[in-house]
Design an enzyme around this catalytic site. Sequence first.
Site, PDB file in Angstrom:
ATOM      1  N   SER A 153       0.824  -1.205   0.000  1.00 27.36           N
ATOM      2  CA  SER A 153       0.000   0.000   0.000  1.00 27.36           C
ATOM      3  C   SER A 153       0.861   1.258   0.000  1.00 27.36           C
ATOM      4  O   SER A 153       1.987   1.271   0.497  1.00 27.36           O
ATOM      5  CB  SER A 153      -0.918   0.003   1.221  1.00 27.36           C
ATOM      6  OG  SER A 153      -1.725  -1.149   1.211  1.00 27.36           O
ATOM      7  N   GLN A 154       0.268   2.302  -0.538  1.00 35.16           N
ATOM      8  CA  GLN A 154       0.890   3.632  -0.607  1.00 35.16           C
ATOM      9  C   GLN A 154       1.152   4.144   0.818  1.00 35.16           C
ATOM     10  O   GLN A 154       0.306   3.975   1.699  1.00 35.16           O
ATOM     11  CB  GLN A 154      -0.125   4.513  -1.328  1.00 35.16           C
ATOM     12  CG  GLN A 154       0.161   5.958  -1.385  1.00 35.16           C
ATOM     13  CD  GLN A 154      -1.110   6.732  -1.682  1.00 35.16           C
ATOM     14  OE1 GLN A 154      -2.221   6.221  -1.507  1.00 35.16           O
ATOM     15  NE2 GLN A 154      -0.955   7.958  -2.113  1.00 35.16           N
TER      16      GLN A 154
END
Length: 306
Positions: A153-154
Amino acid sequence: MTDKPRRFPLSLSSVVEKPGPAARRAGEGASRQTAARNAAQHGLRDAHVPVAAKAATVHASGQAVPPTRSASPANSTSTAKTAAAPAGALAAPLVSEGVRRAMVERVAKQGVRDAKVLAAMLEVQRHLFMEPALSSQAYIDASLPIGYHQTISQPYIVARMIEVMRDNRNGGAMDRVLEIGTGCGYQAAVLSLVAKEVFSIERIKPLHELAKSNLRPMRIANIRLHYGDGMLGLPQAAPFDGIILAAAGIEVPQALLDQLAIGGRLVAPVGARHQVLQLVERTGQAEWISTTLESCHFVPLRSGTV
Ligand code: SAH
Protein backbone atom coordinates in the site's frame (compact mmCIF):
# COMPACT_ATOMS: atom_id res chain seq x y z
CA MET A 1 13.12 -15.13 -1.01
CA THR A 2 15.66 -17.80 -0.59
CA ASP A 3 15.22 -21.46 0.17
CA LYS A 4 18.17 -21.53 2.50
CA PRO A 5 17.60 -21.19 6.21
CA ARG A 6 18.76 -17.80 7.42
CA ARG A 7 20.93 -16.85 10.33
CA PHE A 8 20.00 -13.87 12.38
CA PRO A 9 20.62 -11.03 12.52
CA LEU A 10 20.99 -10.69 8.78
CA SER A 11 23.05 -7.96 7.24
CA LEU A 12 21.06 -5.32 5.41
CA SER A 13 22.49 -6.37 2.06
CA SER A 14 21.45 -9.96 2.58
CA VAL A 15 17.89 -8.75 2.90
CA VAL A 16 17.90 -6.08 0.22
CA GLU A 17 19.74 -8.09 -2.36
CA LYS A 18 17.79 -11.26 -1.99
CA PRO A 19 16.55 -12.64 -5.31
CA GLY A 20 12.81 -12.22 -5.71
CA PRO A 21 10.49 -15.15 -6.34
CA ALA A 22 9.91 -15.82 -9.99
CA ALA A 23 6.32 -14.80 -9.78
CA ARG A 24 7.16 -11.35 -8.42
CA ARG A 25 7.07 -9.00 -11.30
CA ALA A 26 9.78 -6.44 -10.93
CA GLY A 27 8.82 -4.92 -14.25
CA GLU A 28 5.51 -3.68 -12.96
CA GLY A 29 5.44 -0.01 -12.23
CA ALA A 30 4.15 2.09 -9.40
CA SER A 31 0.45 2.69 -9.32
CA ARG A 32 -1.83 5.23 -7.76
CA GLN A 33 -3.68 4.08 -4.69
CA THR A 34 -5.89 6.91 -3.61
CA ALA A 35 -7.65 9.68 -5.41
CA ALA A 36 -4.62 11.70 -4.51
CA ARG A 37 -2.12 12.14 -7.31
CA ASN A 38 1.07 10.52 -6.25
CA ALA A 39 4.57 11.31 -7.18
CA ALA A 40 5.33 8.03 -8.84
CA GLN A 41 6.22 9.49 -12.17
CA HIS A 42 8.02 12.49 -10.78
CA GLY A 43 10.63 10.92 -8.55
CA LEU A 44 11.44 11.89 -5.02
CA ARG A 45 12.24 15.54 -5.60
CA ASP A 46 8.73 16.27 -6.77
CA ALA A 47 7.19 13.92 -4.35
CA HIS A 48 5.30 16.43 -2.24
CA VAL A 49 1.66 16.13 -3.17
CA PRO A 50 -0.91 18.06 -1.21
CA VAL A 51 -3.58 15.52 -1.49
CA ALA A 52 -5.82 13.72 0.70
CA ALA A 53 -7.70 16.51 2.24
CA LYS A 54 -8.47 17.94 -1.19
CA ALA A 55 -9.22 14.73 -2.96
CA ALA A 56 -11.23 13.32 -0.14
CA THR A 57 -14.96 13.23 -0.27
CA VAL A 58 -15.40 13.43 3.45
CA HIS A 59 -18.85 12.94 4.75
CA ALA A 60 -20.11 11.26 7.84
CA SER A 61 -22.89 8.93 6.84
CA GLY A 62 -23.63 7.82 10.38
CA GLN A 63 -25.13 4.62 9.02
CA ALA A 64 -25.72 1.86 11.49
CA VAL A 65 -24.36 -1.44 10.26
CA PRO A 66 -27.01 -4.15 10.61
CA PRO A 67 -26.10 -6.68 13.26
CA THR A 68 -26.62 -9.90 11.33
CA ARG A 69 -24.60 -12.43 13.23
CA SER A 70 -22.79 -15.31 11.66
CA ALA A 71 -20.73 -18.11 13.09
CA SER A 72 -17.09 -17.62 12.20
CA PRO A 73 -15.23 -20.86 11.62
CA ALA A 74 -11.62 -20.68 12.61
CA ASN A 75 -9.07 -20.32 9.88
CA SER A 76 -6.59 -22.99 9.18
CA THR A 77 -3.54 -21.09 10.23
CA SER A 78 0.15 -21.51 10.39
CA THR A 79 1.21 -19.06 12.99
CA ALA A 80 4.56 -17.53 12.37
CA LYS A 81 5.99 -15.95 15.43
CA THR A 82 8.96 -13.77 14.72
CA ALA A 83 11.83 -14.34 17.09
CA ALA A 84 11.99 -12.02 20.04
CA ALA A 85 15.29 -10.22 20.34
CA PRO A 86 16.44 -6.79 21.47
CA ALA A 87 17.21 -4.81 18.34
CA GLY A 88 16.78 -5.66 14.70
CA ALA A 89 16.51 -4.16 11.28
CA LEU A 90 13.56 -2.06 12.43
CA ALA A 91 15.82 0.10 14.52
CA ALA A 92 19.32 -0.48 13.24
CA PRO A 93 20.61 0.54 9.81
CA LEU A 94 19.80 4.05 8.72
CA VAL A 95 20.51 3.53 5.05
CA SER A 96 17.66 5.60 3.71
CA GLU A 97 16.78 7.72 6.71
CA GLY A 98 16.82 10.87 4.55
CA VAL A 99 14.34 9.64 1.95
CA ARG A 100 12.23 8.06 4.63
CA ARG A 101 12.11 11.36 6.46
CA ALA A 102 11.02 13.06 3.23
CA MET A 103 8.29 10.44 2.86
CA VAL A 104 7.07 11.07 6.38
CA GLU A 105 7.06 14.84 5.87
CA ARG A 106 5.00 14.32 2.75
CA VAL A 107 2.55 12.08 4.57
CA ALA A 108 2.24 14.76 7.27
CA LYS A 109 1.56 17.41 4.63
CA GLN A 110 -1.10 15.17 3.18
CA GLY A 111 -2.92 15.48 6.48
CA VAL A 112 -1.73 12.73 8.82
CA ARG A 113 -1.22 14.32 12.25
CA ASP A 114 -0.76 11.40 14.63
CA ALA A 115 2.83 11.71 15.87
CA LYS A 116 3.04 8.07 16.88
CA VAL A 117 2.03 6.95 13.40
CA LEU A 118 4.50 9.32 11.76
CA ALA A 119 7.27 8.06 14.07
CA ALA A 120 6.42 4.47 13.16
CA MET A 121 6.53 5.32 9.45
CA LEU A 122 9.95 6.85 9.99
CA GLU A 123 11.21 3.77 11.74
CA VAL A 124 10.11 1.00 9.39
CA GLN A 125 12.43 0.56 6.43
CA ARG A 126 9.98 0.24 3.60
CA HIS A 127 12.62 -0.65 1.03
CA LEU A 128 13.30 -3.92 2.85
CA PHE A 129 9.83 -5.11 1.87
CA MET A 130 10.41 -4.63 -1.84
CA GLU A 131 11.86 -6.48 -4.72
CA PRO A 132 15.40 -5.06 -5.13
CA ALA A 133 14.52 -3.73 -8.57
CA LEU A 134 11.85 -1.56 -6.95
CA SER A 135 13.65 -0.56 -3.77
CA SER A 136 14.71 2.77 -5.27
CA GLN A 137 11.01 3.60 -5.54
CA ALA A 138 10.21 2.41 -2.04
CA TYR A 139 9.62 5.87 -0.60
CA ILE A 140 7.57 7.45 -3.36
CA ASP A 141 3.92 8.06 -2.71
CA ALA A 142 2.60 5.03 -4.52
CA SER A 143 1.49 1.49 -4.14
CA LEU A 144 3.99 -0.87 -5.76
CA PRO A 145 3.72 -4.45 -7.03
CA ILE A 146 4.68 -7.29 -4.72
CA GLY A 147 3.68 -10.09 -7.11
CA TYR A 148 0.54 -12.20 -7.48
CA HIS A 149 -1.32 -9.09 -8.73
CA GLN A 150 -1.05 -7.53 -5.26
CA THR A 151 0.57 -4.32 -4.09
CA ILE A 152 2.26 -2.85 -1.06
CA SER A 153 0.00 0.00 0.00
CA GLN A 154 0.89 3.63 -0.61
CA PRO A 155 2.61 5.23 2.43
CA TYR A 156 -0.10 7.87 2.85
CA ILE A 157 -2.93 5.36 3.01
CA VAL A 158 -1.03 3.10 5.43
CA ALA A 159 -0.50 6.04 7.77
CA ARG A 160 -4.03 7.38 7.33
CA MET A 161 -5.72 4.07 8.12
CA ILE A 162 -3.65 3.55 11.24
CA GLU A 163 -4.30 7.10 12.36
CA VAL A 164 -8.05 6.65 11.98
CA MET A 165 -7.93 3.32 13.81
CA ARG A 166 -5.97 4.83 16.70
CA ASP A 167 -8.28 7.78 17.19
CA ASN A 168 -10.21 5.96 19.92
CA ARG A 169 -11.38 6.83 23.41
CA ASN A 170 -8.23 5.40 25.00
CA GLY A 171 -5.91 8.02 23.55
CA GLY A 172 -4.76 5.59 20.89
CA ALA A 173 -3.85 2.73 23.23
CA MET A 174 -4.37 -0.57 21.43
CA ASP A 175 -3.81 -4.05 22.77
CA ARG A 176 -4.81 -6.27 19.88
CA VAL A 177 -4.96 -5.29 16.26
CA LEU A 178 -5.92 -7.41 13.26
CA GLU A 179 -4.81 -6.75 9.70
CA ILE A 180 -6.50 -8.45 6.76
CA GLY A 181 -4.07 -8.73 3.85
CA THR A 182 -0.50 -9.09 5.09
CA GLY A 183 0.96 -8.76 1.59
CA CYS A 184 4.67 -8.17 2.02
CA GLY A 185 4.31 -7.39 5.74
CA TYR A 186 5.02 -3.67 5.61
CA GLN A 187 1.85 -2.41 7.25
CA ALA A 188 2.11 -5.14 9.89
CA ALA A 189 5.56 -3.80 10.77
CA VAL A 190 4.19 -0.27 11.12
CA LEU A 191 1.29 -1.58 13.22
CA SER A 192 3.71 -3.41 15.50
CA LEU A 193 4.94 -0.02 16.70
CA VAL A 194 1.51 1.25 17.71
CA ALA A 195 -0.16 -1.86 19.16
CA LYS A 196 0.83 -4.42 21.76
CA GLU A 197 -0.03 -7.37 19.53
CA VAL A 198 -0.57 -7.50 15.79
CA PHE A 199 -2.30 -10.38 14.04
CA SER A 200 -2.18 -10.37 10.26
CA ILE A 201 -3.86 -12.75 7.82
CA GLU A 202 -2.93 -13.41 4.19
CA ARG A 203 -4.82 -15.68 1.79
CA ILE A 204 -2.04 -16.14 -0.81
CA LYS A 205 0.46 -18.66 0.54
CA PRO A 206 3.57 -17.33 -1.26
CA LEU A 207 2.81 -13.82 0.04
CA HIS A 208 2.35 -15.17 3.56
CA GLU A 209 5.79 -16.77 3.15
CA LEU A 210 7.20 -13.56 1.71
CA ALA A 211 5.97 -11.56 4.69
CA LYS A 212 7.51 -14.11 7.03
CA SER A 213 10.86 -13.87 5.31
CA ASN A 214 10.69 -10.07 5.19
CA LEU A 215 9.77 -9.73 8.86
CA ARG A 216 11.91 -12.47 10.35
CA PRO A 217 15.22 -10.58 10.22
CA MET A 218 13.54 -7.58 11.81
CA ARG A 219 12.89 -9.62 14.93
CA ILE A 220 9.57 -8.02 15.72
CA ALA A 221 8.26 -9.96 18.65
CA ASN A 222 4.64 -8.82 18.59
CA ILE A 223 3.48 -9.84 15.10
CA ARG A 224 1.62 -13.10 14.47
CA LEU A 225 1.20 -14.02 10.81
CA HIS A 226 -1.61 -16.33 9.76
CA TYR A 227 -2.33 -17.98 6.45
CA GLY A 228 -6.07 -18.10 5.88
CA ASP A 229 -9.16 -16.29 4.69
CA GLY A 230 -9.21 -12.96 6.48
CA MET A 231 -12.90 -12.53 5.74
CA LEU A 232 -13.45 -14.98 8.57
CA GLY A 233 -11.24 -12.97 10.91
CA LEU A 234 -9.39 -14.70 13.71
CA PRO A 235 -12.02 -15.63 16.29
CA GLN A 236 -9.48 -17.36 18.51
CA ALA A 237 -7.66 -14.06 19.07
CA ALA A 238 -10.70 -11.74 19.18
CA PRO A 239 -11.81 -9.25 20.32
CA PHE A 240 -9.63 -6.68 18.57
CA ASP A 241 -9.27 -3.01 19.49
CA GLY A 242 -8.59 -2.27 15.86
CA ILE A 243 -9.02 -4.01 12.52
CA ILE A 244 -7.54 -2.81 9.24
CA LEU A 245 -8.43 -4.27 5.85
CA ALA A 246 -5.81 -3.82 3.15
CA ALA A 247 -8.17 -5.06 0.42
CA ALA A 248 -11.57 -3.79 -0.67
CA GLY A 249 -14.79 -5.76 -0.36
CA ILE A 250 -18.31 -4.80 -1.40
CA GLU A 251 -19.09 -4.67 2.28
CA VAL A 252 -17.27 -5.29 5.55
CA PRO A 253 -17.58 -8.99 6.47
CA GLN A 254 -19.87 -9.51 9.46
CA ALA A 255 -17.34 -11.85 11.08
CA LEU A 256 -14.94 -8.93 11.37
CA LEU A 257 -17.58 -6.66 12.88
CA ASP A 258 -18.32 -9.37 15.41
CA GLN A 259 -14.64 -9.65 16.33
CA LEU A 260 -14.27 -5.95 17.03
CA ALA A 261 -14.15 -5.06 20.74
CA ILE A 262 -16.80 -2.66 21.98
CA GLY A 263 -15.12 0.72 21.50
CA GLY A 264 -12.94 -0.82 18.79
CA ARG A 265 -12.45 0.73 15.36
CA LEU A 266 -12.29 -0.98 11.99
CA VAL A 267 -10.96 0.81 8.91
CA ALA A 268 -11.64 -0.67 5.49
CA PRO A 269 -11.80 0.24 1.83
CA VAL A 270 -15.29 -0.59 0.58
CA GLY A 271 -16.61 -0.72 -2.97
CA ALA A 272 -15.76 -2.09 -6.37
CA ARG A 273 -14.74 0.40 -9.06
CA HIS A 274 -15.32 3.36 -6.82
CA GLN A 275 -14.03 2.69 -3.36
CA VAL A 276 -14.22 4.68 -0.18
CA LEU A 277 -12.44 4.34 3.10
CA GLN A 278 -14.88 3.41 5.80
CA LEU A 279 -14.54 3.64 9.57
CA VAL A 280 -16.76 1.33 11.60
CA GLU A 281 -16.88 1.83 15.37
CA ARG A 282 -18.46 -0.77 17.57
CA THR A 283 -20.51 1.13 20.09
CA GLY A 284 -22.40 -1.73 21.74
CA GLN A 285 -23.00 -5.45 21.75
CA ALA A 286 -25.13 -5.18 18.62
CA GLU A 287 -24.37 -1.65 17.51
CA TRP A 288 -21.88 -0.38 14.95
CA ILE A 289 -21.56 3.11 13.50
CA SER A 290 -20.14 3.52 10.04
CA THR A 291 -18.54 6.70 8.70
CA THR A 292 -17.39 7.24 5.14
CA LEU A 293 -14.05 9.01 4.89
CA GLU A 294 -12.30 9.47 1.56
CA SER A 295 -11.88 7.90 -1.86
CA CYS A 296 -9.26 5.20 -2.19
CA HIS A 297 -8.17 2.39 -4.45
CA PHE A 298 -7.23 -1.06 -3.19
CA VAL A 299 -6.87 -4.56 -4.57
CA PRO A 300 -10.02 -6.64 -4.08
CA LEU A 301 -10.83 -8.62 -0.95
CA ARG A 302 -11.35 -12.26 -2.02
CA SER A 303 -12.62 -15.25 -0.12
CA GLY A 304 -10.81 -18.53 0.34
CA THR A 305 -7.11 -19.25 0.16
CA VAL A 306 -4.67 -19.91 -2.67
N1 SAH B 1 -0.79 -4.57 3.98
C1 SAH B 1 -0.10 -5.00 2.80
C2 SAH B 1 -0.92 -4.70 1.58
C3 SAH B 1 -1.15 -5.91 0.79
S1 SAH B 1 -2.26 -5.74 -0.56
C4 SAH B 1 1.28 -4.43 2.74
O1 SAH B 1 1.67 -3.64 3.59
O2 SAH B 1 2.01 -4.81 1.84
C5 SAH B 1 -3.67 -6.59 0.06
C6 SAH B 1 -3.48 -8.03 0.40
O3 SAH B 1 -4.75 -8.52 0.83
C7 SAH B 1 -3.04 -8.94 -0.75
O4 SAH B 1 -1.85 -9.57 -0.40
C8 SAH B 1 -4.19 -9.94 -0.86
O5 SAH B 1 -3.78 -11.25 -1.20
C9 SAH B 1 -4.78 -9.88 0.53
N2 SAH B 1 -6.16 -10.37 0.66
C10 SAH B 1 -7.23 -10.17 -0.16
N3 SAH B 1 -8.31 -10.81 0.32
C11 SAH B 1 -7.92 -11.42 1.47
C12 SAH B 1 -8.57 -12.24 2.42
N4 SAH B 1 -9.87 -12.60 2.31
N5 SAH B 1 -7.85 -12.69 3.48
C13 SAH B 1 -6.55 -12.37 3.64
N6 SAH B 1 -5.87 -11.61 2.75
C14 SAH B 1 -6.54 -11.14 1.69
